[in-house]
Design a protein around this motif. Structure first.
Motif, PDB file in Angstrom:
ATOM      1  N   CYS A  58      -7.460  -5.904  -5.385  1.00  0.00           N
ATOM      2  CA  CYS A  58      -7.409  -4.456  -5.157  1.00  0.00           C
ATOM      3  C   CYS A  58      -6.006  -3.934  -5.485  1.00  0.00           C
ATOM      4  O   CYS A  58      -5.018  -4.458  -4.975  1.00  0.00           O
ATOM      5  CB  CYS A  58      -7.768  -4.162  -3.704  1.00  0.00           C
ATOM      6  N   CYS A 105      -7.658   0.143   4.003  1.00  0.00           N
ATOM      7  CA  CYS A 105      -7.529   0.425   2.568  1.00  0.00           C
ATOM      8  C   CYS A 105      -8.598   1.422   2.140  1.00  0.00           C
ATOM      9  O   CYS A 105      -9.728   1.358   2.623  1.00  0.00           O
ATOM     10  CB  CYS A 105      -7.685  -0.877   1.768  1.00  0.00           C
ATOM     11  N   GLY A 164      -9.952   1.371  -0.567  1.00  0.00           N
ATOM     12  CA  GLY A 164     -10.956   0.535  -1.222  1.00  0.00           C
ATOM     13  C   GLY A 164     -11.100   0.777  -2.700  1.00  0.00           C
ATOM     14  O   GLY A 164     -11.323   1.904  -3.125  1.00  0.00           O
ATOM     15  N   CYS A 216     -13.154  -4.061  -2.720  1.00  0.00           N
ATOM     16  CA  CYS A 216     -11.993  -4.556  -1.966  1.00  0.00           C
ATOM     17  C   CYS A 216     -12.446  -5.259  -0.687  1.00  0.00           C
ATOM     18  O   CYS A 216     -13.135  -4.665   0.147  1.00  0.00           O
ATOM     19  CB  CYS A 216     -11.090  -3.368  -1.635  1.00  0.00           C
ATOM     20  N   LEU A 223      -4.736  -1.288  -4.541  1.00  0.00           N
ATOM     21  CA  LEU A 223      -4.173  -0.484  -3.454  1.00  0.00           C
ATOM     22  C   LEU A 223      -3.561  -1.371  -2.376  1.00  0.00           C
ATOM     23  O   LEU A 223      -2.449  -1.134  -1.925  1.00  0.00           O
ATOM     24  CB  LEU A 223      -5.269   0.396  -2.839  1.00  0.00           C
ATOM     25  N   CYS A 224      -4.311  -2.412  -1.960  1.00  0.00           N
ATOM     26  CA  CYS A 224      -3.833  -3.215  -0.837  1.00  0.00           C
ATOM     27  C   CYS A 224      -3.579  -4.672  -1.217  1.00  0.00           C
ATOM     28  O   CYS A 224      -3.021  -5.429  -0.432  1.00  0.00           O
ATOM     29  CB  CYS A 224      -4.820  -3.139   0.319  1.00  0.00           C
TER      30      CYS A 224
HETATM   31 ZN   LIG Z   1      -7.901  -2.620  -1.028  1.00  0.00          ZN
END
Ligand SMILES: [Zn+2]
Ligand SMILES: [Zn+2]
Length: 427
Positions: free
Chosen positions: A347, A380, A382, A369, A349-350
């Motif tokens: 992912c 997150c 996601g 995610c 993002l995270c």
């Molecule tokens: Zn994530």
């Protein structure tokens, strides 16, 4: 404000209505054009117009009509004023921004021969039965642009064909400004005048009429099936007996135009997408008109070279002799062989691993995610990536972090980097 716009201080101007923006609509028109050149949009809340929107070109044309209607309704004896102007040879401005016309040195609107040739072509095609959609394609393929330099869309073609200015006539008060100061189509609320031979014609009245008749026939075709009744076998004897000849899946009812139109479409396409079945779309009226069968029917669709549709009907027995109902590809097992990248995608993002998720409804694989899946949306936002996107990236050698970007036109774009997101805490 214009000065600020020139300095690049303004992106978009929000205003209540056209009348608030400036007292005189022609000033509005002039100002919005200048702003448009600077790539600054004006949003008129009351009229719901954004001059930079996809149809901004059309909007400016409407604004021009607004200006015209406003000046016409401003005086009591509008017709008299108009006639006096006409007799005095004062050029009227309503052909401004009309494709096919230009001003001569006296300021009088005359045919622009280069564009006028395209106008004639458009009318000939329409009279010949070509649909606005196929005419639009033809114009765009030939690099013809609208007055504002935009690509043609169905409605700009449609409006051009319908417009009486191309046979030299003019309807005064076709639109008017109502009490809410909105520009609306005149449906008898105010007096309108039809002025024949008002200016130079581009097409003959005969060709113009032929094009209208062809459009009208097309509209009748679409209107067939406009009465929607309760969905019973009595009202729709074919409702459970119709199938797509392409994939063999049943047709389902689709209701369009705010519940005014009924079409039948392929449920295979609806469920599994266009790549599964190209689909079919048959207006109810067409089906009803053709229906005299008492058994299952497989319906095919063909597009003629003029952009019209033709439908074929095949009895189940003969369809089954040559075809089999198409089934979606089975979902492969979640193994390294099927998904060589399955250990390498994370992912963006995270930083969590992406894990496989199967949408059983449409038989599609997406990667989601795991952090979001296990720890929720507070952890997150996601990332969700369709498998087909990752497959399209080719061989993935090292770990990648995938992010999604939503574009202005509603499309989703995916990108990846090998850099771990900041503060990533792999789940
Ligand atoms: Zn994530
Ligand atoms: Zn189908």
């Amino acid at each position: 404000m214009l000065a600020d716009a020139r300095k690049g201080k303004i992106d978009l101007i929000l205003t209540k209505s056209v009348s608030r923006f400036a007292r005189n609509t022609s000033i509005v028109l002039e100002a919005t054009r200048k702003l448009k050149e600077l790539n600054v949009g004006v949003f008129f809340e009351l009229q719901n117009i954004n001059t930079l929107s996809g149809e901004g070109e059309l909007m400016l044309t409407i604004l021009a009509a607004f200006a015209q209607a406003e000046s016409e309704s401003g005086s009591v004896g509008a017709k008299m004023v108009y006639q006096r102007k006409y007799e005095a040879g004062i050029p009227v401005q309503y052909l401004e921004r009309s494709f096919g016309f230009k001003k001569d040195e006296r300021g009088v609107y005359i045919a622009d021969e280069e564009e006028a040739a395209w106008v004639r072509k458009i009318y000939e095609m329409a009279a010949d039965g070509y649909t606005p959609a196929s005419i639009k394609r033809y114009l765009n393929e030939n690099g013809v642009k609208t007055v504002g330099g935009a690509e043609w869309i169905d409605s700009t073609v449609f409006r051009l064909i319908e417009n009486e200015i191309y046979k030299g006539d003019y309807i005064m008060h076709k639109h008017f400004v109502n009490e809410e100061r909105k520009l609306v189509r005149n449906r008898g609320e105010v007096d309108a005048w039809y002025i024949e031979d008002d200016h130079e014609a581009i097409v003959s009245p005969k060709l113009w009429q032929k094009a209208q008749d062809a459009l009208e026939a097309k509209r009748d075709y679409l209107a067939e099936g406009s009465v929607i009744e309760e969905f019973t076998e009595e009202n729709y004897p074919y409702m459970n007996r119709i199938y797509c000849a392409r994939c063999g899946h049943p047709l389902y009812k689709g209701i369009y135009s705010n519940g005014n139109r009924l079409n039948w479409g392929c449920s295979g396409t609806k469920r599994y997408g266009k790549s599964f079945c190209e689909g079919i779309n048959i207006p109810d009226g067409v089906l009803r008109g053709a229906w005299h069968f008492d058994e299952n029917m497989y319906i095919g669709e063909k597009q003629t070279d003029k952009g019209k549709k033709e439908f074929t009907y095949l009895k189940e027995a003969s369809w089954k002799r040559r075809h089999k109902k198409k089934e979606p590809e089975p979902i492969p097992e979640n193994t390294e062989t099927e998904y060589p990248y399955r250990e390498k995608i994370f992912c963006g993002l995270c930083g969590s691993r992406l894990v496989r998720h199967v949408n059983t409804k449409n038989h599609k694989v997406i990667w989601v995610c795991n952090g979001r899946k296990r720890k929720g949306k507070d952890f997150c936002d996601g990332t969700r990536v369709p498998d087909i996107i990752i497959k399209g990236w080719g061989e993935i050698k090292k770990d990648i972090y995938i992010q999604r970007k939503d574009e202005k036109n509603g499309k989703k774009r995916y990108s990846y980097t090998s850099k771990k997101p900041k503060g990533a805490d792999r789940a």
